[in-house]
Design a protein around this motif. Sequence first.
Motif, mmCIF file in Angstrom:
data_model
loop_
_atom_site.group_PDB
_atom_site.id
_atom_site.type_symbol
_atom_site.label_atom_id
_atom_site.label_comp_id
_atom_site.label_asym_id
_atom_site.label_seq_id
_atom_site.Cartn_x
_atom_site.Cartn_y
_atom_site.Cartn_z
ATOM 1 N N ALA A 725 44.077 -53.044 30.477
ATOM 2 C CA ALA A 725 42.850 -52.501 31.099
ATOM 3 C C ALA A 725 41.679 -53.453 30.928
ATOM 4 O O ALA A 725 40.982 -53.791 31.896
ATOM 5 C CB ALA A 725 42.518 -51.150 30.468
ATOM 6 N N VAL A 726 41.546 -53.947 29.657
ATOM 7 C CA VAL A 726 40.435 -54.869 29.366
ATOM 8 C C VAL A 726 40.595 -56.126 30.229
ATOM 9 O O VAL A 726 39.647 -56.563 30.905
ATOM 10 C CB VAL A 726 40.401 -55.232 27.872
ATOM 11 N N ALA A 727 41.788 -56.682 30.241
ATOM 12 C CA ALA A 727 42.035 -57.923 30.980
ATOM 13 C C ALA A 727 41.794 -57.714 32.472
ATOM 14 O O ALA A 727 41.176 -58.545 33.144
ATOM 15 C CB ALA A 727 43.485 -58.377 30.739
ATOM 16 N N GLY A 728 42.262 -56.530 32.977
ATOM 17 C CA GLY A 728 42.086 -56.234 34.399
ATOM 18 C C GLY A 728 40.614 -56.162 34.754
ATOM 19 O O GLY A 728 40.188 -56.762 35.744
ATOM 20 N N MET A 729 39.863 -55.471 33.903
ATOM 21 C CA MET A 729 38.430 -55.322 34.140
ATOM 22 C C MET A 729 37.742 -56.661 34.099
ATOM 23 O O MET A 729 36.936 -56.984 34.963
ATOM 24 C CB MET A 729 37.808 -54.370 33.082
ATOM 25 N N VAL A 730 38.055 -57.461 33.112
ATOM 26 C CA VAL A 730 37.380 -58.760 32.946
ATOM 27 C C VAL A 730 37.712 -59.652 34.157
ATOM 28 O O VAL A 730 36.847 -60.358 34.686
ATOM 29 C CB VAL A 730 37.828 -59.427 31.638
ATOM 30 N N LEU A 732 38.498 -58.630 37.161
ATOM 31 C CA LEU A 732 37.746 -58.054 38.291
ATOM 32 C C LEU A 732 36.315 -58.536 38.252
ATOM 33 O O LEU A 732 35.757 -58.978 39.277
ATOM 34 C CB LEU A 732 37.831 -56.531 38.193
ATOM 35 N N LEU A 733 35.702 -58.480 37.077
ATOM 36 C CA LEU A 733 34.317 -58.921 36.851
ATOM 37 C C LEU A 733 34.194 -60.375 37.260
ATOM 38 O O LEU A 733 33.233 -60.760 37.960
ATOM 39 C CB LEU A 733 33.985 -58.771 35.360
ATOM 40 N N GLN A 740 27.320 -65.397 40.909
ATOM 41 C CA GLN A 740 26.211 -64.532 41.282
ATOM 42 C C GLN A 740 25.299 -64.297 40.091
ATOM 43 O O GLN A 740 24.111 -64.055 40.240
ATOM 44 C CB GLN A 740 26.752 -63.185 41.804
ATOM 45 N N LEU A 741 25.788 -64.307 38.956
ATOM 46 C CA LEU A 741 24.953 -64.178 37.741
ATOM 47 C C LEU A 741 24.599 -65.586 37.288
ATOM 48 O O LEU A 741 24.980 -66.570 37.905
ATOM 49 C CB LEU A 741 25.733 -63.431 36.660
ATOM 50 N N HIS A 750 34.270 -66.066 31.591
ATOM 51 C CA HIS A 750 35.437 -66.965 31.438
ATOM 52 C C HIS A 750 36.093 -66.789 30.084
ATOM 53 O O HIS A 750 37.315 -66.664 29.966
ATOM 54 C CB HIS A 750 34.982 -68.427 31.653
ATOM 55 N N HIS A 751 35.298 -66.783 29.012
ATOM 56 C CA HIS A 751 35.829 -66.602 27.651
ATOM 57 C C HIS A 751 36.565 -65.292 27.503
ATOM 58 O O HIS A 751 37.633 -65.231 26.885
ATOM 59 C CB HIS A 751 34.693 -66.661 26.617
ATOM 60 N N ALA A 752 35.957 -64.220 28.107
ATOM 61 C CA ALA A 752 36.566 -62.894 27.992
ATOM 62 C C ALA A 752 37.926 -62.863 28.666
ATOM 63 O O ALA A 752 38.906 -62.350 28.110
ATOM 64 C CB ALA A 752 35.634 -61.845 28.619
#
Length: 926
Positions: A725-730, A732-733, A740-741, A750-752
């Motif tokens: 879940a964490v990897a998927g979210m990161v 996606l982010l 854009q940021l 990138h690190h995450a």
Amino acid sequence: MITKAELEKENAKLQRRVANLEKQLARHKSGAATSNLKPTQVHQADQEVLQTSQDWFRELAEFMDEVLWVYDFDTRHITYINPAYERVWGRTVASLHQDPNTFLNSIHPNDRALVDQATIQQIHGERSAAEYRIIRPDGTMRWIWGRGFPVIVEGKCQRIIGIASDITAQKQAEADLLAHQENMHALLENTDASIWSIDTQYRMIVGNRLYHRNVSASIGRELKPGENVLALDLPQAAITEWRGYYDRALRGETFSIETTTRFAEHPQTIEYHFNPIKTDADQVVGVTVLGRNITERKHAEALHAKLIERLELATRSAQMGIWDWDIQNNVLVWDERMYELYGRSKDKFGGAYEAWLNGVHPDDRAASDEVSVRARAGEIEYDTEYRVIWPDGSVHWLKANGDVFRDEHGTPIRMIGVNYDITERKQMDLVLRESEARYRLIAQNSSDVIWVMDPLTGKFTYVSPSVEKLRGYTPEEVMAQPASEALTPESFKVVGDLLSQNLPAFIAQGSGTRSFVTEVDQPRKDGSIVKTEVTTTYVFNEQGQVEIIGVSRDITERKHADESLRESEHRYHELVQNVNSAIIRWKRDGTITFFNEFAQSFFGYAPEEIIGKHVSILLPPTDSAGGDLAQLVDNVANHPEQFMNNVNENIRRNGQRVWMTWTNRALYDENGRPDEILAVGSDVTELKHLQEELNHTIEDLQRANKELEQFAYVASHDLQEPLRAVAGMVQLLQKRYAGQLDAQADEYIHHAVDAAARMRTLINDLLTFSRVGTRGKPFEPTDMNGVLDLTLRDLNVTIQENHAIITHDDLPTVMGDSTQLGQLVQNLIGNAIKFHGDQPPQIHIGVQALPDAWQFAVRDNGIGIKPENFERIFIVFQRLHTRRAYPGTGIGLALCKKIVERHGGNIWVESEIRQGSTFYFTLPKA
Ligand code: ADP
């Protein structure tokens, strides 16, 4: 030969004739003297008468055998000699007239004086006579009886008339008679027979010396001729007996008798021959008796008869055969037995010397012939032995003896002898010789010294050669010395006492043997002493004398061995008593026979409390109830590998329980049966406690490990979901908001993402690792070639990228979990590629068969590993490099180790820095 009687007759005739002649001459002379004629007349008458008488005389003389001669003193010539001269003297009458000296010269020189003497007597007018010898011209000698008759005329000897008779024959006869008489006398006197004769009135006529000696011996005095031999002082029975004999002979019978008389204590046999003395008219006038002592001959005869009898007996009982060989006609006669001895039938025997020789064994023939030839030549006795071959081929030993008989020239004409079978004796001899040879061989080769001693001389009669090794003396030297020198004085005293104690008893016993053993010291030639054990045996030899036979053995070694045994026994005892182990011995039936000091103090028993007790006293009540001890003894003996060591709970006297390890060894009785157990025990109670603790720890550890594994599995499994879940979210982010940021935000994102990816790898690896123990598949035959192929396919991209060259041996099939074996191979090849050096990686997967396992090797040419890290790298999470230098989690080799160990193998590395590494792992053979 002319007998004496004839001679005497002749002589008498001669005498008569001479007497006649003399008478005539005397008459003639007296007639002349008594006539009164004048001398001339007388002379004339004389002349006439003379003439007449001369004529008559001459006529007479011419025919006389005697030599007649007339010697005339006036003319000093032989005026007449008759022709007999020529015959007697061997000379002519003419030669005598020519040389009158030849008459006297012919007289034997020794007799001349005699003749001269006679001549002188005649000259003096005396008649004379002489016997003398003459030598004839041919050298022969004659005896002459010469007589001279002087013719005295007017008181003066005018002529001598001589007569010479040839008495050679008579002389010879006399000499012969004398010699004959002497011989007869000598014969009679020196014969071993007593000879005497009696007349019809039993009066002794004559007896020889032996007769007289015998008579004197029995009547004590000399017997005189004429004495009545039956009137002597002899027992009446003897007188009667002898009268009977004499009367028989006097009746004309010639006979012999044999009587036994006692002379000089020994019975003597005398043989008497009675011969009647007869006149020409066959009238018996006396008896001649000849007595001869035939005692010796009788003895000889008796002996002879006995010998013959014995010989016959021997011949019969010895089953002798008798042979008789007529040498000149070559006829050999055998008795029945001979045929048996030669195994022949009568018709098959030629009856000649050659036929005999043919029956003799071919090897003995020449020798047998030679013995016979030499016996006949008189060189040797005929006494020989030879073999004969029977027609059935069997061989028999015969002994032959014989005598050679010869004719008066010494030529052998006959041989008589015997044969008898000596096969058995020969075989015995052989056996005896063999056994003797064997004994000798044993004696000669024995390392023990074998000797024989004669107790009478105190010397050795035999000593075996090994004495030289024992004492340095040769057997000859030993035999030359007194036996006492074979011992030291001390030992000699001991042995001497022993001999004087028991030898006389043995001798008295007379048979059997007697042995005893002594230890003695014997001097060596070099002066040193050797200890020996002597087995002495008394025996009686064939002559019935005592011999001492001995065997001497060097016991120096044994003595040393005894000593060292004692020493080692002592050491053993010390050891056994002082060692820090319990040493006990117990029998098949459980009886304790030995309990060392340590055991005593350890278990708390005094020796008397424990020796003889049952071994169960040392066991807890529960254990001692069961268990077949005899079976245990057998087991220890027969299967020591299984039953030699055991660990037992034992119990002390105070009831305290102890754990002990025992090493058991079976001891055997004299029959070789396992009979006893020697057990050496150590107290391991403490060790036992430690072990128990260790076991608990291990159990705890295993439990903890399991829990940890479970935890790791659960954790990694359960972590996967939130991580995903964490990897998927990161991700996606990153996809939505990258660029854009601001830059800062981009970096954080990138690190995450990176961390999430790493975390996923880590969790996956950890999950794999934790699953090896818990989620493994059951083992099945797995072809490692297939496993390798799959792995290489998976690694294909990596291999391409790194230009790796991978080679491999043909790999075996093993029992295992194919998935895990794939993970194992993949990790090792992956590392080999990952940790490559400057060169493109070259990797070889090899395999080698060990007795029980396959040994695989994954060899690379990479960076290598320092030896100090050889162990570390197999521990989980242990890495030698930064993540930046070489990516990885540090779980790979830990996983490999876990997989290999689950399959019952080992894994290790050999490496050299910058040269490469080889990872070895083993898998058991299917
Ligand atoms: P990772 O590979 O993830 O680092 P591993 O457990 O597989 O973890 O390896 C542990 C360490 O052993 C590695 O970090 C590396 O330093 C060393 N290593 C393993 N294989 C090799 C190799 N073939 N050559 C050199 N070093 C190796």
